[in-house]
Design an enzyme around this catalytic site. Structure first.
Site, PDB file in Angstrom:
ATOM      1  N   GLU A 158       0.561  -1.631   0.107  1.00 29.95           N
ATOM      2  CA  GLU A 158      -0.250   0.295   0.136  1.00 29.95           C
ATOM      3  C   GLU A 158       1.232   1.203   0.020  1.00 29.95           C
ATOM      4  O   GLU A 158       2.276   1.490   1.044  1.00 29.95           O
ATOM      5  CB  GLU A 158      -1.367  -0.233   0.894  1.00 29.95           C
ATOM      6  CG  GLU A 158      -2.079  -0.795   1.169  1.00 29.95           C
ATOM      7  CD  GLU A 158      -2.375  -1.448   2.453  1.00 29.95           C
ATOM      8  OE1 GLU A 158      -2.705  -0.156   3.062  1.00 29.95           O
ATOM      9  OE2 GLU A 158      -3.829  -2.290   3.155  1.00 29.95           O
ATOM     10  N   CYS A 172       3.523   8.184   0.517  1.00 29.33           N
ATOM     11  CA  CYS A 172       4.167   7.482   1.596  1.00 29.33           C
ATOM     12  C   CYS A 172       4.008   6.523   1.159  1.00 29.33           C
ATOM     13  O   CYS A 172       3.265   5.761   0.757  1.00 29.33           O
ATOM     14  CB  CYS A 172       2.831   7.621   3.174  1.00 29.33           C
ATOM     15  SG  CYS A 172       3.887   6.438   4.552  1.00 29.33           S
ATOM     16  N   CYS A 179       5.501  -6.459   8.527  1.00 35.69           N
ATOM     17  CA  CYS A 179       7.029  -5.571   9.478  1.00 35.69           C
ATOM     18  C   CYS A 179       7.253  -6.566  10.476  1.00 35.69           C
ATOM     19  O   CYS A 179       6.094  -6.870  11.157  1.00 35.69           O
ATOM     20  CB  CYS A 179       6.555  -4.653  10.041  1.00 35.69           C
ATOM     21  SG  CYS A 179       8.452  -3.376  10.278  1.00 35.69           S
ATOM     22  N   CYS A 183       5.462  -3.042  16.708  1.00 34.68           N
ATOM     23  CA  CYS A 183       4.840  -2.446  17.133  1.00 34.68           C
ATOM     24  C   CYS A 183       3.614  -1.800  17.475  1.00 34.68           C
ATOM     25  O   CYS A 183       3.216  -2.872  16.653  1.00 34.68           O
ATOM     26  CB  CYS A 183       5.254  -0.791  16.907  1.00 34.68           C
ATOM     27  SG  CYS A 183       7.303  -0.292  16.047  1.00 34.68           S
ATOM     28  N   CYS A 186       0.492  -0.403  15.623  1.00 31.68           N
ATOM     29  CA  CYS A 186       0.296  -0.162  14.570  1.00 31.68           C
ATOM     30  C   CYS A 186      -0.115  -1.514  13.898  1.00 31.68           C
ATOM     31  O   CYS A 186       0.492  -3.038  13.740  1.00 31.68           O
ATOM     32  CB  CYS A 186       1.639  -0.155  14.088  1.00 31.68           C
ATOM     33  SG  CYS A 186       1.981  -0.540  12.174  1.00 31.68           S
ATOM     34  N   GLY A 229       6.321  -1.376   6.958  1.00 29.47           N
ATOM     35  CA  GLY A 229       7.488  -2.039   6.839  1.00 29.47           C
ATOM     36  C   GLY A 229       8.710  -0.647   7.410  1.00 29.47           C
ATOM     37  O   GLY A 229       8.359   0.445   7.830  1.00 29.47           O
ATOM     38  N   GLU A 230       9.740  -1.875   8.132  1.00 27.53           N
ATOM     39  CA  GLU A 230      10.710  -0.455   8.736  1.00 27.53           C
ATOM     40  C   GLU A 230      11.857  -0.497   7.816  1.00 27.53           C
ATOM     41  O   GLU A 230      12.604  -1.098   7.627  1.00 27.53           O
ATOM     42  CB  GLU A 230      11.869  -1.451  10.016  1.00 27.53           C
ATOM     43  CG  GLU A 230      12.709  -1.658  10.539  1.00 27.53           C
ATOM     44  CD  GLU A 230      12.927   0.468  11.450  1.00 27.53           C
ATOM     45  OE1 GLU A 230      12.736   1.100  11.832  1.00 27.53           O
ATOM     46  OE2 GLU A 230      13.745   1.694  10.381  1.00 27.53           O
ATOM     47  N   SER A 261      11.699   6.913   7.685  1.00 28.83           N
ATOM     48  CA  SER A 261      11.290   7.343   9.273  1.00 28.83           C
ATOM     49  C   SER A 261      12.433   5.652   9.569  1.00 28.83           C
ATOM     50  O   SER A 261      11.804   4.025   9.035  1.00 28.83           O
ATOM     51  CB  SER A 261      10.261   6.999   8.853  1.00 28.83           C
ATOM     52  OG  SER A 261       9.648   6.505  10.835  1.00 28.83           O
ATOM     53  N   SER A 283      10.661   7.171  14.944  1.00 27.95           N
ATOM     54  CA  SER A 283       9.807   7.195  15.399  1.00 27.95           C
ATOM     55  C   SER A 283       9.852   6.876  17.087  1.00 27.95           C
ATOM     56  O   SER A 283       9.837   5.628  17.609  1.00 27.95           O
ATOM     57  CB  SER A 283       8.545   5.823  14.882  1.00 27.95           C
ATOM     58  OG  SER A 283       7.757   5.672  15.808  1.00 27.95           O
ATOM     59  N   LEU A 284      10.191   8.010  18.127  1.00 30.36           N
ATOM     60  CA  LEU A 284      10.107   8.128  19.300  1.00 30.36           C
ATOM     61  C   LEU A 284       8.633   7.073  20.558  1.00 30.36           C
ATOM     62  O   LEU A 284       9.015   6.315  21.196  1.00 30.36           O
ATOM     63  CB  LEU A 284      10.501   9.175  19.935  1.00 30.36           C
ATOM     64  CG  LEU A 284      10.633   9.267  21.552  1.00 30.36           C
ATOM     65  CD1 LEU A 284      12.685   8.573  20.903  1.00 30.36           C
ATOM     66  CD2 LEU A 284      11.970  10.781  21.698  1.00 30.36           C
ATOM     67  N   ASN A 360      -4.573   6.353  15.363  1.00 28.93           N
ATOM     68  CA  ASN A 360      -5.068   5.772  14.675  1.00 28.93           C
ATOM     69  C   ASN A 360      -5.509   4.535  14.691  1.00 28.93           C
ATOM     70  O   ASN A 360      -4.965   3.177  14.507  1.00 28.93           O
ATOM     71  CB  ASN A 360      -5.041   5.981  13.056  1.00 28.93           C
ATOM     72  CG  ASN A 360      -4.698   7.587  12.424  1.00 28.93           C
ATOM     73  OD1 ASN A 360      -5.346   8.373  12.492  1.00 28.93           O
ATOM     74  ND2 ASN A 360      -2.894   7.814  12.063  1.00 28.93           N
ATOM     75  N   CYS A 403      -1.755   7.077   9.152  1.00 21.03           N
ATOM     76  CA  CYS A 403      -0.509   6.120   9.805  1.00 21.03           C
ATOM     77  C   CYS A 403      -0.506   4.967  10.845  1.00 21.03           C
ATOM     78  O   CYS A 403      -1.497   5.348  11.913  1.00 21.03           O
ATOM     79  CB  CYS A 403      -0.219   6.887  11.072  1.00 21.03           C
ATOM     80  SG  CYS A 403       1.772   7.208  11.540  1.00 21.03           S
TER      81      CYS A 403
END
Ligand code: SF4
Length: 431
Positions: A158, A172, A179, A183, A186, A229-230, A261, A283-284, A360, A403
């Site tokens: 996507e 994006c 991934c 997280c 996510c 993905g990372e 990112s 991404s903290l 989200n 996101c």
């Protein structure tokens, strides 16, 4: 279907039915800290094959092992390949400009007006222009488009196009199918990792989006590697794709406007800062190891201190470089006054700005978004502490294009981790 949502369906016959990689209960790529992450992080996963030419150069070739993938090559590689077929470097540049520039975005030799007939014949016999096909476009109420692409092996990725009133449209892109980082907030993380995308598959997202949507949304000026993905888990292909995107004779994105990112893969982050001139986002999402270990398991390997100290040291030698910290706000988890105070302290000495992002929701997630008023208070505390901070509105969430909402986990999913006791009440869970 509601009338604000348009779908463009592409016939199934354009998709290849059999995936090369299937995801089943024995698939070893879900993140697990019972196995050494280094082994896991270096697992080569890609549908791309390679072909060697004379002096050791390698070019990406299509999955049916017959043709070279044009979008998998940097310009020097393309030039070499063209010369290896007996053509002049000037012809390589003409081809490059027709693939990436002048609003042509060639997908076929028919789009190569002005090129020599023999050269076009050689290309149609030996080169592939497209690496995937369009499956569907979904348009959200706010104009955000989610584009679904079907890869050669049947998997789907996507890509999101986010138009903005100020004449800036952001793309994006995805860097992996699924991934591995898991997280907890996510949706993509629930998929586990299916495979890395090739450089060609990453670049193609930008070319395809420009070709498809420039007339509708205007010029696509910014690229963020914040899709599925990372990116730094697939660092070779991501650095190469970003290099191709910023080529001045090609897609011509400004390096400042191409942002990669990461969830915090420290060695790869260091390498990225050394090898790429594109921008970096981290991404903290937490201000203590305790919370970050839970919501971003990669923190168990690379702790907050190490991550932030690495940035502090690496950015010292970079001129005018600012890192973007992303902070997804989760009600009752990372949005307290103490979090705001800690955040001000831990980013000290790092040239940065902070984006506060509204969470989200997606199916299966326990988290709730922080209320708008609280986000504003939090923002004001950070600004009062000297931080450069922005609130980021959610875009495309009604089409799962926002996101953290990309992908389709299926029935086998990465595990949700145990909620630390002190957060169970806020999340309304007992485990
Ligand atoms: S937030 Fe990014 S790194 Fe984390 S699971 Fe989702 S896609 Fe992967």
């Amino acid at each position: 279907m509601r009338n604000w949502m348009r779908r463009i369906a592409i016939p199934n016959s354009t998709l290849l039915p059999k995936p090369l990689f299937s995801f089943n209960s024995t698939t070893p790529f879900l993140i697990s800290f019972l196995t050494p992450p280094r082994l896991f992080l270096s697992t080569p996963l890609s549908s791309q094959c390679s072909s060697h030419f004379g002096d050791g150069d390698t070019f990406a070739i299509s999955s049916n092992h017959s043709k070279v993938l044009l979008k998998g090559m940097s310009y020097p590689e393309l030039q070499k390949w063209v010369q290896s077929h007996g053509y002049r470097p000037g012809q390589a540049m003409m081809l490059w400009k027709r693939i990436y520039g002048n609003s042509i975005w060639a997908q076929h030799t028919d789009d190569l007006e002005g090129l020599n007939k023999d050269f076009k014949k050689m290309l149609s016999e030996n080169a592939e222009f497209k690496v995937f096909s369009l499956k569907e476009i979904r348009t959200a109420a706010d104009g955000t488009r989610k584009i679904l692409f079907a890869l050669d092996d049947g998997m789907v990725i996507e890509t999101v196009v986010i138009p903005c009133d100020r004449g800036r449209t952001t793309l994006c892109v995805s860097s992996q199918v699924g991934c591995a980082m898991n997280c907890q907030f996510c949706f993509t993380g629930r998929m586990g990792l299916r495979r890395h995308l090739t450089a060609a598959e990453i670049v193609e997202q930008a070319v395809f989006a420009r070709r498809l949507l420039t007339n509708e949304v205007g010029s696509i000026t910014n690229v963020v590697f914040m899709g599925m993905g990372e990116p730094l888990h697939n660092i070779d292909n991501v650095i190469k794709a970003a290099d191709i995107m910023v080529d001045e004779q090609g897609l011509q994105f400004s390096p400042r406007k191409v942002t990669v990112s990461t969830s915090g893969l420290v060695p790869q982050l260091r390498r990225f800062l050394h090898e790429s001139n594109c921008s970096l986002a981290v991404s903290l999402n937490a201000t203590t190891d305790e919370v970050r270990n839970w919501i971003m398991p990669i923190n168990r390997k690379y702790k907050l201190d190490l991550l932030l100290q690495t940035l502090r040291e690496e950015l010292r030698s970079k001129h005018n470089y600012i890192v973007l910290f992303e902070y997804v706000m989760l009600e009752g988890v990372n949005d307290s006054d103490e979090d705001a105070k800690r955040l001000i302290e831990i980013v000290k000495g790092i040239p940065c700005k902070i984006n506060l992002i509204s969470f989200n929701p997606h199916s299966g997630s326990l988290f709730k978004p922080t209320k708008d008023e609280r986000m504003i208070e939090f923002r004001n505390m950070l600004a009062g502490g000297g931080c450069k901070v922005f609130l980021r509105l959610s875009r495309g969430d009604d089409q799962m294009a926002a996101c953290g909402q990309l992908g389709k986990p299926g029935t086998i999913q990465a595990p949700l981790l145990r909620v630390p006791e002190q957060f169970r009440m806020a999340l309304g869970t007992k485990t």
